[in-house]
Design a protein around this motif. Structure first.
Motif, PDB file in Angstrom:
ATOM      1  N   GLU A 160       0.870  -1.183   0.000  1.00 28.45           N
ATOM      2  CA  GLU A 160       0.000   0.000   0.000  1.00 28.45           C
ATOM      3  C   GLU A 160       0.900   1.225   0.000  1.00 28.45           C
ATOM      4  N   TRP A 161       0.614   2.162  -0.893  1.00 27.44           N
ATOM      5  CA  TRP A 161       1.299   3.452  -0.926  1.00 27.44           C
ATOM      6  C   TRP A 161       0.315   4.505  -0.449  1.00 27.44           C
ATOM      7  N   ARG A 162       0.631   5.196   0.645  1.00 35.05           N
ATOM      8  CA  ARG A 162      -0.251   6.204   1.242  1.00 35.05           C
ATOM      9  C   ARG A 162       0.399   7.583   1.127  1.00 35.05           C
ATOM     10  N   PHE A 163      -0.372   8.519   0.588  1.00 30.39           N
ATOM     11  CA  PHE A 163       0.049   9.897   0.376  1.00 30.39           C
ATOM     12  C   PHE A 163      -0.801  10.778   1.289  1.00 30.39           C
ATOM     13  N   LYS A 164      -0.223  11.294   2.361  1.00 26.20           N
ATOM     14  CA  LYS A 164      -0.986  12.031   3.380  1.00 26.20           C
ATOM     15  C   LYS A 164      -1.495  13.374   2.873  1.00 26.20           C
ATOM     16  N   GLU A 165      -0.730  14.044   2.004  1.00 25.88           N
ATOM     17  CA  GLU A 165      -1.144  15.363   1.536  1.00 25.88           C
ATOM     18  C   GLU A 165      -0.658  15.613   0.120  1.00 25.88           C
ATOM     19  N   ARG A 166      -1.182  16.665  -0.496  1.00 22.53           N
ATOM     20  CA  ARG A 166      -0.795  17.034  -1.860  1.00 22.53           C
ATOM     21  C   ARG A 166       0.724  17.174  -1.936  1.00 22.53           C
ATOM     22  N   GLY A 167       1.283  16.603  -2.991  1.00 24.86           N
ATOM     23  CA  GLY A 167       2.717  16.710  -3.220  1.00 24.86           C
ATOM     24  C   GLY A 167       3.539  15.574  -2.637  1.00 24.86           C
ATOM     25  N   ASP A 168       2.960  14.786  -1.708  1.00 22.85           N
ATOM     26  CA  ASP A 168       3.688  13.615  -1.231  1.00 22.85           C
ATOM     27  C   ASP A 168       4.033  12.746  -2.431  1.00 22.85           C
ATOM     28  N   PRO A 183      -6.464   1.598  -7.135  1.00 22.84           N
ATOM     29  CA  PRO A 183      -6.682   2.827  -6.387  1.00 22.84           C
ATOM     30  C   PRO A 183      -7.693   2.636  -5.254  1.00 22.84           C
ATOM     31  N   LEU A 184      -7.443   3.320  -4.146  1.00 26.88           N
ATOM     32  CA  LEU A 184      -8.353   3.306  -3.001  1.00 26.88           C
ATOM     33  C   LEU A 184      -9.036   4.657  -2.856  1.00 26.88           C
ATOM     34  N   PHE A 185      -9.142   5.398  -3.964  1.00 28.91           N
ATOM     35  CA  PHE A 185      -9.718   6.748  -3.947  1.00 28.91           C
ATOM     36  C   PHE A 185     -10.126   7.144  -5.361  1.00 28.91           C
ATOM     37  N   ASP A 186     -10.958   8.151  -5.453  1.00 25.20           N
ATOM     38  CA  ASP A 186     -11.264   8.820  -6.717  1.00 25.20           C
ATOM     39  C   ASP A 186     -10.461  10.108  -6.724  1.00 25.20           C
ATOM     40  N   GLY A 187      -9.641  10.302  -7.738  1.00 21.54           N
ATOM     41  CA  GLY A 187      -8.845  11.526  -7.791  1.00 21.54           C
ATOM     42  C   GLY A 187      -7.736  11.408  -8.807  1.00 21.54           C
ATOM     43  N   PHE A 188      -6.638  12.108  -8.534  1.00 19.07           N
ATOM     44  CA  PHE A 188      -5.562  12.236  -9.510  1.00 19.07           C
ATOM     45  C   PHE A 188      -4.199  11.941  -8.892  1.00 19.07           C
ATOM     46  N   LEU A 189      -3.323  11.376  -9.712  1.00 21.31           N
ATOM     47  CA  LEU A 189      -1.907  11.278  -9.402  1.00 21.31           C
ATOM     48  C   LEU A 189      -1.155  12.049 -10.481  1.00 21.31           C
ATOM     49  N   GLU A 190      -0.071  12.666 -10.094  1.00 20.32           N
ATOM     50  CA  GLU A 190       0.798  13.342 -11.046  1.00 20.32           C
ATOM     51  C   GLU A 190       2.031  12.466 -11.233  1.00 20.32           C
ATOM     52  N   ILE A 191       2.310  12.094 -12.470  1.00 18.09           N
ATOM     53  CA  ILE A 191       3.438  11.226 -12.794  1.00 18.09           C
ATOM     54  C   ILE A 191       4.513  12.080 -13.440  1.00 18.09           C
ATOM     55  N   ASN A 238      -3.962  15.662  -5.234  1.00 17.10           N
ATOM     56  CA  ASN A 238      -5.247  16.005  -4.598  1.00 17.10           C
ATOM     57  C   ASN A 238      -5.015  16.809  -3.327  1.00 17.10           C
ATOM     58  N   ASP A 239      -6.071  17.461  -2.875  1.00 17.69           N
ATOM     59  CA  ASP A 239      -6.026  18.196  -1.606  1.00 17.69           C
ATOM     60  C   ASP A 239      -6.511  17.329  -0.458  1.00 17.69           C
ATOM     61  N   PHE A 240      -6.350  16.015  -0.590  1.00 15.03           N
ATOM     62  CA  PHE A 240      -6.761  15.076   0.454  1.00 15.03           C
ATOM     63  C   PHE A 240      -5.815  13.876   0.453  1.00 15.03           C
ATOM     64  N   GLU A 241      -5.838  13.124   1.546  1.00 13.81           N
ATOM     65  CA  GLU A 241      -5.036  11.908   1.656  1.00 13.81           C
ATOM     66  C   GLU A 241      -5.553  10.879   0.652  1.00 13.81           C
ATOM     67  N   CYS A 242      -4.636  10.144   0.041  1.00 13.89           N
ATOM     68  CA  CYS A 242      -5.040   9.096  -0.887  1.00 13.89           C
ATOM     69  C   CYS A 242      -4.062   7.924  -0.789  1.00 13.89           C
ATOM     70  N   ALA A 243      -4.478   6.784  -1.344  1.00 11.00           N
ATOM     71  CA  ALA A 243      -3.642   5.590  -1.292  1.00 11.00           C
ATOM     72  C   ALA A 243      -4.010   4.665  -2.446  1.00 11.00           C
ATOM     73  N   PHE A 244      -3.063   3.785  -2.766  1.00  9.54           N
ATOM     74  CA  PHE A 244      -3.348   2.716  -3.718  1.00  9.54           C
ATOM     75  C   PHE A 244      -2.585   1.469  -3.296  1.00  9.54           C
ATOM     76  N   ILE A 245      -3.068   0.329  -3.791  1.00 13.06           N
ATOM     77  CA  ILE A 245      -2.402  -0.947  -3.592  1.00 13.06           C
ATOM     78  C   ILE A 245      -1.642  -1.273  -4.875  1.00 13.06           C
ATOM     79  N   GLU A 246      -0.367  -1.646  -4.714  1.00 11.96           N
ATOM     80  CA  GLU A 246       0.469  -2.039  -5.846  1.00 11.96           C
ATOM     81  C   GLU A 246       0.800  -3.516  -5.692  1.00 11.96           C
ATOM     82  N   VAL A 247       0.508  -4.297  -6.736  1.00 12.61           N
ATOM     83  CA  VAL A 247       0.805  -5.732  -6.746  1.00 12.61           C
ATOM     84  C   VAL A 247       1.878  -5.974  -7.799  1.00 12.61           C
ATOM     85  N   GLU A 248       3.065  -6.390  -7.353  1.00 14.71           N
ATOM     86  CA  GLU A 248       4.176  -6.668  -8.268  1.00 14.71           C
ATOM     87  C   GLU A 248       4.285  -8.174  -8.488  1.00 14.71           C
ATOM     88  N   PHE A 249       4.489  -8.576  -9.741  1.00 18.52           N
ATOM     89  CA  PHE A 249       4.623  -9.981 -10.114  1.00 18.52           C
ATOM     90  C   PHE A 249       6.112 -10.290 -10.218  1.00 18.52           C
TER      91      PHE A 249
END
Length: 107
Positions: free
Chosen positions: A25-33, A48-56, A88-99
């Motif tokens: 799990e990758w957790r981003f507490k605030e914008r810019g993390d 993804p565990l949220f609706d929103g955006f990631l900047e790559i 985003n202006d809120f905490e977000c997270a996603f699960i990453e599964v590596e093979f």
């Protein structure tokens, strides 16, 4: 690479790590993390565990804005160096599964 980018401020929590699969799990507490600059050694799926955006961020300064929806996974093969940031202006997270290994067909 952008020198003023926060490096490694996202919080990884590894749930499974065995010879075939790593689930983090990758957790981003605030914008810019950010994950920090990295290149995936293995194919992977992100859930993804949220609706929103990631900047790559990509080498050379290019930034792609990716829209994510809760529970809608996407697959990526090993790839180029990048840095993932909370857009985003809120905490977000996603699960990453590596093979970590390839399962032979028919199993």
């Amino acid at each position: 690479m952008c020198s003023n980018t926060p490096e490694g401020t996202a919080i990884p929590s590894v749930f499974i790590d065995n010879p075939r699969t790593r689930v983090t799990e990758w957790r981003f507490k605030e914008r810019g993390d950010a994950t920090g600059w990295h290149t995936h050694e293995y194919d992977y799926v992100v859930v993804p565990l949220f609706d929103g955006f990631l900047e790559i961020e990509l080498p050379g300064g290019e930034i792609t804005r990716a829209e994510l929806k809760t529970g809608v996974p996407y697959f990526r093969e090993t790839g180029i160096e990048h840095n993932v940031k909370n857009g985003n202006d809120f905490e977000c997270a996603f699960i990453e599964v590596e093979f970590l290994t390839v399962q032979p067909k028919g199993f």
